[in-house]
Design an enzyme around this catalytic site. Structure first.
Site, short mmCIF file in Angstrom:
data_model
loop_
_atom_site.label_atom_id
_atom_site.label_comp_id
_atom_site.label_asym_id
_atom_site.label_seq_id
_atom_site.Cartn_x
_atom_site.Cartn_y
_atom_site.Cartn_z
N HIS A 9 39.45 38.96 36.43
CA HIS A 9 38.78 38.65 37.65
C HIS A 9 37.60 38.96 37.59
O HIS A 9 36.64 38.97 38.72
CB HIS A 9 39.51 39.54 38.71
CG HIS A 9 40.75 39.49 38.84
ND1 HIS A 9 41.44 38.22 39.26
CD2 HIS A 9 41.99 40.17 38.62
CE1 HIS A 9 42.67 38.29 39.24
NE2 HIS A 9 43.09 39.43 38.77
N ILE A 30 39.06 34.31 38.42
CA ILE A 30 39.69 34.06 39.80
C ILE A 30 39.86 35.33 40.57
O ILE A 30 39.68 36.47 40.24
CB ILE A 30 41.03 33.38 39.42
CG1 ILE A 30 42.05 34.58 38.71
CG2 ILE A 30 41.09 32.28 38.70
CD1 ILE A 30 43.49 34.16 38.62
N ASP A 80 43.24 46.35 41.17
CA ASP A 80 43.31 45.69 39.78
C ASP A 80 42.02 45.43 39.07
O ASP A 80 41.18 44.68 39.43
CB ASP A 80 44.08 44.47 39.99
CG ASP A 80 44.66 43.82 38.57
OD1 ASP A 80 44.22 44.49 37.51
OD2 ASP A 80 45.11 42.87 38.66
N GLY A 107 45.26 37.82 43.65
CA GLY A 107 46.37 37.33 44.60
C GLY A 107 46.57 38.17 45.73
O GLY A 107 46.53 37.69 46.93
#
Length: 289
Positions: free
Chosen positions: A197, A212, A192, A215
Site C-alpha cells: 500500500h 493499492i 496494515d 480493502g
C-alpha cells in the site's frame, strides 16, 4: 498438513486487551477521507474531538484489530493452520455492532477460528473477533474470511451459498467517494503497514501498476458514505455490515456506492467509475436500526 481443521476449531480463543483514544479515531477517519470539507459542521464531527462520532468500522483497527495478530510476514499463524502469506487473500468481512463504540475506551478482544470451509481449490478460514467493554458488555463481533489458495479438497463443509444479486431496479441512492492519492499512506497509519500500500516497486512485484488501497479502507469509506448519505450522519444506526472484496482500488480513484433499501436492510454495490464500473465491494448488505 497445512490445515488441521479439528485443531483449528477446538483451540482455545486468544484474548488480549486493547485501548484507543480520540486521536486514534480521528486518524482512522482521516484515513477514510473524512474532513476534506473542513468547514462543513457535519463533516467536522468525524475529525474534531468536540462531538466526535465513531464509525462502526473503527472496530477493524481498534487496538490494531484481529488481522494484526493473525497475519504476519511469516504466514497465517493460528492453531492448526500453517499457510504461506502469499497463498492467502482477505476475501470478505462482516461486522455486527452490539453497542455504540466510544470515542475513547478499552476492550477485551477474543479471537478464534470459527469455521474452515472447503471450496475445492481453496480453503476459507473464518476468523471471528468479539470485543467486550470493562463491564463485560458486548461491543462488536467481526468475521474475516481468508481465502487460502491450494488448501481445499479436504472433504469439509463448503460453507454457505455465495450467490447474491442486487435488486432488479435502479438504486435508491448513488453516492460518490473520491479518494486522494495519499489515501493509502494515511490509512496504513491506523492499520496494515503492508508495503503493498506504499512501495511502488513492491506493488509491481505483486502484479499491480502502483500501490493499492487497503480493502478495509474501501470497507470504511463505503460505510461512511452510507452513514452520511442514507442514515442522516448517525453511525449508531448501523447494526451489521458484510461485504465481499471484489477488486482493488488505486488511491486517487473514486468509489461509487449504489444503495437499494428494503425496510431495515440495505443492499450495497461499490464500483470504480474510472475503470468502467469495476466492482470493488460486492455481496454487500447492511442491517440498520
Amino acid at each position: 498438513m497445512p490445515i488441521d481443521v479439528n485443531a483449528a476449531l477446538t483451540a482455545a480463543p486468544t484474548v488480549r486487551e486493547a485501548g484507543w483514544t480520540e486521536r486514534d479515531v480521528i486518524l482512522y477517519h482521516l484515513g477514510l477521507g473524512a474532513g476534506v470539507d473542513s468547514l462543513n459542521p457535519a463533516e467536522l464531527e468525524w475529525v474534531y474531538e468536540k462531538n466526535l462520532k465513531v464509525l462502526p468500522t473503527f472496530a477493524m483497527v481498534a487496538g490494531q484489530g484481529v488481522s494484526a495478530g493473525a497475519v504476519t510476514p511469516a504466514g497465517l499463524n493460528l492453531p492448526g493452520i500453517d499457510i504461506d502469506l502469499r497463498k492467502i487473500l482477505h476475501g470478505g468481512q462482516s461486522l455486527t455492532v452490539h453497542a455504540p463504540i466510544p470515542a475513547s475506551g478499552a476492550a477485551t478482544i477474543s479471537s478464534r477460528v470459527a469455521d474452515v470451509w472447503d471450496k475445492g481449490k481453496a480453503a476459507v478460514i473464518v476468523l471471528e473477533q468479539s470485543a467486550q467493554d470493562s463491564g463485560g458488555n458486548p461491543l462488536w463481533t467481526t468475521a474475516m474470511q481468508i481465502w487460502a489458495r491450494g488448501e481445499g479438497g479436504f472433504g469439509g463443509d463448503a460453507g454457505p451459498d455465495g450467490s447474491h444479486a442486487v435488486p432488479e431496479r435502479s438504486p435508491d441512492t448513488v453516492l460518490a467517494s473520491p479518494t486522494s492519492t495519499q489515501q493509502a499512506l494515511m490509512y496504513r497509519l491506523s492499520a496494515d503497514m503492508n508495503p503493498l500500500h506504499a512501495d511502488p516497486a513492491f506493488a509491481k512485484m505483486a502484479g499491480f501498476d502502483r500501490p493499492i488501497l487497503h480493502g478495509l479502507a474501501s470497507y470504511g469509506i463505503v460505510c461512511k458514505a452510507v452513514v452520511d448519505g442514507v442514515l442522516d450522519g448517525d453511525p449508531t444506526r448501523v447494526r451489521t455490515f458484510s461485504v465481499r472484496f471484489a477488486g482493488s482500488l488505486y488511491p486517487g480513484e473514486t468509489i461509487e456506492t449504489a444503495v437499494w433499501r428494503d425496510g431495515d436492510t440495505l443492499t450495497v454495490l461499490a464500483t470504480c467509475p474510472e475503470r468502467d464500473g469495476q466492482p470493488v465491494l460486492t455481496h454487500a448488505t447492511m442491517e440498520i436500526r
